[in-house]
Design a protein around this motif. Structure first.
Motif, PDB file in Angstrom:
ATOM      1  N   LEU A 169       0.838  -1.206   0.000  1.00  0.00           N
ATOM      2  CA  LEU A 169       0.000   0.000   0.000  1.00  0.00           C
ATOM      3  C   LEU A 169       0.878   1.263   0.000  1.00  0.00           C
ATOM      4  CD1 LEU A 169      -2.744  -1.089   2.561  1.00  0.00           C
ATOM      5  CD2 LEU A 169      -3.113  -0.655   0.117  1.00  0.00           C
ATOM      6  N   ALA A 170       1.949   1.228   0.791  1.00  0.00           N
ATOM      7  CA  ALA A 170       2.856   2.382   0.849  1.00  0.00           C
ATOM      8  C   ALA A 170       3.512   2.638  -0.500  1.00  0.00           C
ATOM      9  CB  ALA A 170       3.916   2.161   1.920  1.00  0.00           C
TER      10      ALA A 170
ATOM     11  N   GLY B 243       1.916   2.347  -3.202  1.00  0.00           N
ATOM     12  CA  GLY B 243       0.854   2.804  -4.096  1.00  0.00           C
ATOM     13  C   GLY B 243       0.148   1.698  -4.856  1.00  0.00           C
TER      14      GLY B 243
ATOM     15  N   TYR C 178      -5.038   1.306   7.207  1.00  0.00           N
ATOM     16  CA  TYR C 178      -5.521   1.374   5.821  1.00  0.00           C
ATOM     17  C   TYR C 178      -6.592   2.451   5.659  1.00  0.00           C
ATOM     18  CZ  TYR C 178      -8.424   0.225   1.794  1.00  0.00           C
ATOM     19  OH  TYR C 178      -9.184   0.299   0.648  1.00  0.00           O
TER      20      TYR C 178
ATOM     21  N   TYR D 101      -4.600   5.070   3.497  1.00  0.00           N
ATOM     22  CA  TYR D 101      -4.524   4.578   2.118  1.00  0.00           C
ATOM     23  C   TYR D 101      -5.872   4.535   1.393  1.00  0.00           C
ATOM     24  CZ  TYR D 101       0.117   3.299   3.703  1.00  0.00           C
ATOM     25  OH  TYR D 101       1.385   3.348   4.214  1.00  0.00           O
ATOM     26  N   LYS D 102      -6.916   4.217   2.102  1.00  0.00           N
ATOM     27  CA  LYS D 102      -8.237   4.214   1.464  1.00  0.00           C
ATOM     28  C   LYS D 102      -8.603   5.595   0.928  1.00  0.00           C
ATOM     29  CE  LYS D 102     -12.991   2.601   2.170  1.00  0.00           C
ATOM     30  NZ  LYS D 102     -13.946   1.980   3.134  1.00  0.00           N
TER      31      LYS D 102
ATOM     32  N   LYS E  84      -6.779   7.647  -0.412  1.00  0.00           N
ATOM     33  CA  LYS E  84      -6.021   7.871  -1.641  1.00  0.00           C
ATOM     34  C   LYS E  84      -6.574   7.075  -2.816  1.00  0.00           C
ATOM     35  CE  LYS E  84      -1.681   8.753   0.834  1.00  0.00           C
ATOM     36  NZ  LYS E  84      -0.284   8.289   1.061  1.00  0.00           N
TER      37      LYS E  84
ATOM     38  N   LEU F   2      -6.762   3.748  -2.892  1.00  0.00           N
ATOM     39  CA  LEU F   2      -6.186   2.406  -2.967  1.00  0.00           C
ATOM     40  C   LEU F   2      -7.179   1.377  -2.427  1.00  0.00           C
ATOM     41  CD1 LEU F   2      -2.501   3.062  -1.861  1.00  0.00           C
ATOM     42  CD2 LEU F   2      -3.355   2.598  -4.166  1.00  0.00           C
TER      43      LEU F   2
ATOM     44  N   TRP G 288      -7.919  -2.279  -0.878  1.00  0.00           N
ATOM     45  CA  TRP G 288      -7.393  -3.453  -0.195  1.00  0.00           C
ATOM     46  C   TRP G 288      -8.568  -4.374   0.140  1.00  0.00           C
ATOM     47  CZ3 TRP G 288      -6.811  -3.936   5.677  1.00  0.00           C
ATOM     48  CH2 TRP G 288      -6.384  -5.233   6.007  1.00  0.00           C
TER      49      TRP G 288
END
Length: 381
Positions: free
Chosen positions: A103-104, A106, A129, A133-134, A136, A138, A140
């Protein structure tokens, strides 16, 4: 959906399930799946073996990455701009850190179940997450193939359509026999598990997911016992729990990998859901393909419904049998790729849903007969 030109996928991990489930699923999806650009394993040998399998099934050669050479290690793979998706099929305790690493970098991630080795680490992983990250964009997801198996979703749809009335009681029994010659036992990280429950966590979350999907009401409370009966399956190999759902229905969850023989494994296994107007069963079996003549695995759903006449009196019992081919990995990957490429979110593969499966196993292992509030267990403090 068709392959996006700038969307490539990599498989991280080269074990049995990567070879026997994920590669065939990519083949079955054809143009619905991105091209497999790369494979990674800690050793060059195992990475090369997975790549060889990919050539045979997919007819193109993915690049090989491993920890033996800094030029082609995991960091190098994750730096590739043409790989936007990774499938993580690594040992349970390694997966959370690799999920975050991807995730980091991208990348969109689908990681094999369980979501984490325990509820506490699962909650931390999900919080990281969702916060970092969510937002952004992304994606998962957790690859829990029993959650999407058409046999289980068909059973769930029948219940929600009122085919058996209101659910009153249920049972799930999954008893298996794992000996030292099993290909699953011979996997080194399973031989000496450094996570709770051993096979009960690794395989048991499947059964927990099946109940989560089929039952119309969330699992709310649990009381159970766990034991070890075969020394090489430590720390535990058997558990039995009593479960109460939020709507008041209740049932039994029986799980063991310590059957003395394979023949014992076939006795009484499966799911039975009983309602006020009938019941249904779900069992995995094999049938002959009418076209090829080969045997194939299916989930067989049998629905027994009470037919009532106009004044409400019970008439004859009606039976319907539905066979659904086993193809959960294919379904989960198709759903994940659609979410990444087209932005379609069907709610499948939710890390929070997968966390409930871990919670059910963890509660069963730790209960010792005490009542555990499952909702409280998965709620951050």
């Amino acid at each position: 959906m068709s392959r996006a030109a700038n969307t490539g996928v990599a498989i991280l991990g080269s074990g049995i399930f990567a070879k026997e489930a994920h590669l065939p699923a990519l083949k079955a999806l054809g143009s619905l799946a991105p091209n497999l650009k790369a494979v990674y394993s800690r050793s060059e040998k195992s990475a090369r073996e997975l790549a060889d399998e990919a050539v045979e099934l997919l007819h193109y050669w993915p690049d090989i990455y491993h920890d033996g050479d800094p030029a082609v290690n995991l960091d190098a793979l994750l730096a590739r701009p043409d790989v936007s998706i990774v499938i993580v099929v690594l040992p349970i305790t390694l997966q959370p850190s690799i999920v975050l690493k991807a995730l980091a970098a991208g990348k969109h991630v689908i990681s094999e179940k369980p979501v984490a080795p325990d509820v506490a680490s699962g909650l931390k992983l999900i919080a990281t997450y969702e916060a970092g990250y969510k937002p952004k964009g992304l994606v998962w997801r957790v690859a829990e193939n029993w959650e999407v198996e058409p046999g289980y979703t068909t059973a769930a749809q029948a219940i929600r359509a009122g085919r058996i009335g209101k659910v009153t009681l249920f049972s799930l029994r999954n008893v298996g026999s794992i000996d030292k010659e099993s290909k699953w036992y011979k996997t080194p990280w399973r031989t000496v598990p450094d996570y709770q429950g051993g096979f009960l966590l690794d395989g048991g979350v499947h059964s927990a997911a099946a109940l989560r999907v089929i039952l119309p009401s969330p699992l709310a409370y649990l009381s159970g016992f766990a034991s070890l009966n075969v020394e090489w399956l430590a720390p535990h190999d058997t558990l039995i729990s009593i479960i109460k759902c939020a709507d008041g229905s209740h049932g039994i969850f029986e799980l063991s990998f310590a059957a003395p023989t394979q023949s014992r494994s076939s006795i009484g296994d499966g799911i039975v859901i009983t309602g006020t107007d009938g019941y249904l069963t779900v069992n995995q079996t094999k049938v002959k393909d009418p076209v090829t003549g080969d045997e194939k695995s299916v989930f067989r759903v049998i629905i027994k419904s009470i037919i009532r006449n106009a004044d409400g009196k019970e008439g004859p019992e009606r039976e319907e049998v539905i066979d659904e081919a086993v193809r959960g990995v294919e379904v989960e990957l198709a759903s994940f790729f659609a979410a990444v490429v087209e932005g379609k979110d069907d709610g499948l593969g939710s890390p929070r849903g997968a966390l409930r499966d871990v919670a059910m196993i963890e509660a069963s292992l730790n209960s010792g007969g005490q009542l555990i509030d499952l909702e409280k267990l998965v709620t951050p403090a």
